[in-house]
Design an enzyme around this catalytic site. Structure first.
Site, short mmCIF file in Angstrom:
data_model
loop_
_atom_site.label_atom_id
_atom_site.label_comp_id
_atom_site.label_asym_id
_atom_site.label_seq_id
_atom_site.Cartn_x
_atom_site.Cartn_y
_atom_site.Cartn_z
N TRP A 137 12.17 29.77 32.29
CA TRP A 137 11.06 29.80 33.24
C TRP A 137 11.26 30.82 34.35
CZ3 TRP A 137 6.85 27.93 31.58
CH2 TRP A 137 6.78 26.72 30.91
N THR A 148 14.00 21.20 35.55
CA THR A 148 13.05 22.16 34.98
C THR A 148 12.26 22.77 36.13
OG1 THR A 148 11.18 22.38 33.47
CG2 THR A 148 11.43 20.25 34.53
N GLU A 156 11.03 17.36 29.85
CA GLU A 156 10.56 16.02 30.21
C GLU A 156 10.38 15.13 28.98
OE1 GLU A 156 9.45 18.90 31.29
OE2 GLU A 156 8.66 18.82 33.33
N LYS A 202 7.01 32.08 31.02
CA LYS A 202 8.16 31.76 30.16
C LYS A 202 8.65 33.03 29.49
CE LYS A 202 10.18 27.86 28.62
NZ LYS A 202 10.29 26.74 27.71
P1 AMP Z 1 11.13 23.54 28.91
O1 AMP Z 1 11.05 22.27 29.63
O2 AMP Z 1 11.85 24.61 29.65
O3 AMP Z 1 11.62 23.38 27.51
O4 AMP Z 1 9.65 24.12 28.79
C1 AMP Z 1 8.62 23.40 28.17
C2 AMP Z 1 7.40 24.27 28.06
O5 AMP Z 1 7.66 25.41 27.25
C3 AMP Z 1 6.20 23.60 27.45
O6 AMP Z 1 5.49 22.80 28.37
C4 AMP Z 1 5.41 24.81 26.97
O7 AMP Z 1 4.68 25.40 28.03
C5 AMP Z 1 6.49 25.77 26.53
N1 AMP Z 1 6.76 25.61 25.09
C6 AMP Z 1 7.76 24.93 24.51
N2 AMP Z 1 7.69 25.02 23.16
C7 AMP Z 1 6.61 25.78 22.88
C8 AMP Z 1 5.98 26.22 21.67
N3 AMP Z 1 6.47 25.93 20.47
N4 AMP Z 1 4.87 26.96 21.79
C9 AMP Z 1 4.35 27.29 23.00
N5 AMP Z 1 4.89 26.90 24.17
C10 AMP Z 1 6.02 26.15 24.12
#
Ligand code: AMP
Length: 541
Positions: A444, A184, A329, A439
């Protein structure tokens, strides 16, 4: 006194055995690159996973070795999801949307010995392969006769499979062995690896299948649009097998019209993806109406689901939305926003308000919000703090990074970098994030890497990159640049062309704004909060 229950390791092969024993006839359909539909059953999957485990052995893969995948969501990728961990190796799905240098970093860091590549992605993978030295074999699937490549050690998946035996004894007895590795984006630019164990992933599968969480059942037909390279496709490939649900894999066909057609023809009941996918699908359905009310749950996460889109799906299309928050994570399930019984009598508009929250922690995940000094804050729906979590499927450290107080508290909680409130019913609402990342469409973009790339240009003295809200992508990057004095004029176009050589296409800032100076905080850092307030609200310049 010790309990007297059987020592039954929680390993991924248990899930596959269950699916094959109880649901051998259930269906797995894949939209192949050429557009045709490949269909087979869990029984077929089971036999081919055993063959593939033998192939891995023939390729010299040993327990603990990392095996990469570079692929769309397909039945072959599903076979790899089972065969790699069940033979003791570690499945490392690579994000096909990244730039070759970023991917090379991950392949090298993981020390992938073999990489399985969808032939449609071979040109992109060749650029990665040129930058790494650990990969001994590249195995291609969906390859036509006419494929050409300069890569050595390349072989064909189906040639291996044709010769492979379908008897194989599962190799893993220790449930704490690693089974999967996903990288990530790091706040400081370097990607970080979450290394899942068999135990954590099996518990995540049981946890995700609780009725209060995703609640998959045997009658479901599940369409994981979320890529298999993104947080193990949210665990859906394992959750489906445990529940006996049919699986529909979209392959590379992710355009809204292709997804709409697949939903209708396969009678999909649960589809999972990021908000951008569902906002595009909504627009497609407005233009070309189709009845997608076969969907009982539209699972959405990865970014915040706009409330207006929840309302549009529920009111206009008769599709119930399930908004979830997670992180790589966390394997990735963290929270799910289901209505509780106390919401039953609310008018619909207030129900959509609740669904737009990130929701309640899934049983198995503990959550708290804390202030800057680490004090726990009240669940009053108003007090804002950093979200921290712990649980059986939450990381305790990153791969090859032992001491890491930035991400882990001394008392064993993971610092998510997300910021929000929790209301008295336990619903998390995210309001901000401390991590310096953007995002876009569920993927990312590292602002730090973009800033470094910009500041390497002679005409740029300073650059700060921030996220600004975007209707289609959720967020997009905006760069605020101080030009170097006496270097002559540097133009937006010149900077974009320069960046295009250094970062992948979707990272390119949509807007580059020139300023005389970038505001700073009291400790001298770029004041990104202020920048976000200035630019996100449209007060440019
Ligand atoms: P990833 O590890 O790429 O899935 O990214 C995780 C991050 O995405 C989280 O720490 C949040 O910042 C963002 N994220 C994931 N789901 C949501 C959601 N439902 N609403 C807002 N942000 C989200």
């Amino acid at each position: 006194m010790q309990g007297l229950m059987a020592d039954y390791p929680l390993t991924i092969d248990r899930i596959l055995e269950h699916a094959n024993r109880i649901y051998p006839h259930k269906r797995i359909a894949t939209r192949l690159p050429d557009g045709t539909l490949h269909r087979y059953t869990y029984a077929d999957l089971y036999g081919r996973v055993k063959q593939l485990a033998n192939v891995l052995r023939s390729l010299g893969v040993k327990p603990g070795d990392r095996v990469g995948t570079f692929a769309w969501n397909t039945y072959q990728h599903l076979e790899l999801y089972y065969a790699i961990p069940c033979s003791g190796a570690v499945c490392h799905p690579l994000n096909i949307r990244l730039f070759p240098e970023q991917l090379a970093y991950m392949v090298n860091h993981a020390e992938d010995r073999v990489v399985f590549v969808d032939a449609t992605l071979l040109p992109a993978f060749e650029q990665v392969a040129d930058l790494v030295d650990c990969v001994e074999h590249v195995v291609l699937f969906n390859a036509g006769e006419d494929r050409k490549t300069h890569l050595p050690n390349i072989s064909l998946y189906e040639t291996w499979m044709a010769d492979a035996d379908d008897t194989y004894e599962w190799a893993v007895t220790d449930e704490n062995r690693a089974m999967g590795l996903c990288y990530t984006s790091g706040t400081t630019g370097k990607p970080k690896g979450a290394l899942f164990s068999h135990r954590s992933m099996v518990l995540h599968t049981f946890g995700g299948n609780q009725a209060n969480a995703l609640g998959l059942v045997e009658t479901d037909v599940v369409l994981p649009v979320v890529p298999q390279f993104h947080a193990m496709a949210w665990g859906l490939p394992y959750a489906c097998a445990l529940a006996g649900a049919d699986i529909v894999m979209p392959g590379p066909h992710l355009k809204p019209e292709a997804l709409a057609e697949l939903i209708v023809t396969e009678r999909v009941t649960l589809a999972g993806g990021v908000p951008t996918i569902w906002s595009e699908l909504y627009r497609e359905l407005k233009g070309h109406p189709r009845d997608i009310s076969c969907i009982r749950t539209l699972l959405v996460g990865g970014s915040a689901m706009p409330r207006a889109l929840i309302e549009a799906y529920e009111k206009e299309l008769g599709v119930s939305v399930l908004h979830a928050w997670g992180m790589t994570e966390l394997s990735p399930l963290g929270t799910v926003s289901r209505l509780q019984s106390n919401h039953r009598d609310l008018p619909d508009s207030e129900k959509w308000d609740v669904k737009a929250k990130q929701g309640n922690a899934a049983a198995g995940v503990e959550m708290r919000i804390v202030d800057e000094a680490g004090n726990e804050l009240p669940w009053d729906g108003k007090t804002v703090g950093e979200v921290q979590v712990r649980g059986a499927w939450v990381v305790k450290s990153y791969y090859k990074l032992d001491s890491d107080p930035e991400h882990f508290t001394p008392d064993g909680w993971f610092r998510t970098g997300d910021v929000g409130t929790i209301d008295p019913y336990g619903y998390l609402t995210l309001t901000d994030r401390t991590k310096d990342l953007i995002k876009s469409g569920g993927e990312w973009i590292s602002s730090v890497e973009l800033e470094n790339a910009l500041m390497a240009h002679a005409g740029v003295l300073e650059a700060a990159v921030i996220a600004i809200p975007d209707e289609k992508w959720g967020e997009r990057p905006l760069a605020v640049v101080v030009p170097t004095p006496d270097m002559g004029e540097v133009t937006v176009q010149a900077l974009r062309e320069y960046l295009a050589l250094k970062v992948t296409g979707f990272w390119l800032p949509d807007q580059i704004v020139f300023v005389e100076e970038i505001p700073r905080t009291g400790v001298g850092k770029f004041d990104k909060k202020l920048l976000r307030r200035q630019y996100a609200e449209g007060r440019l310049g």
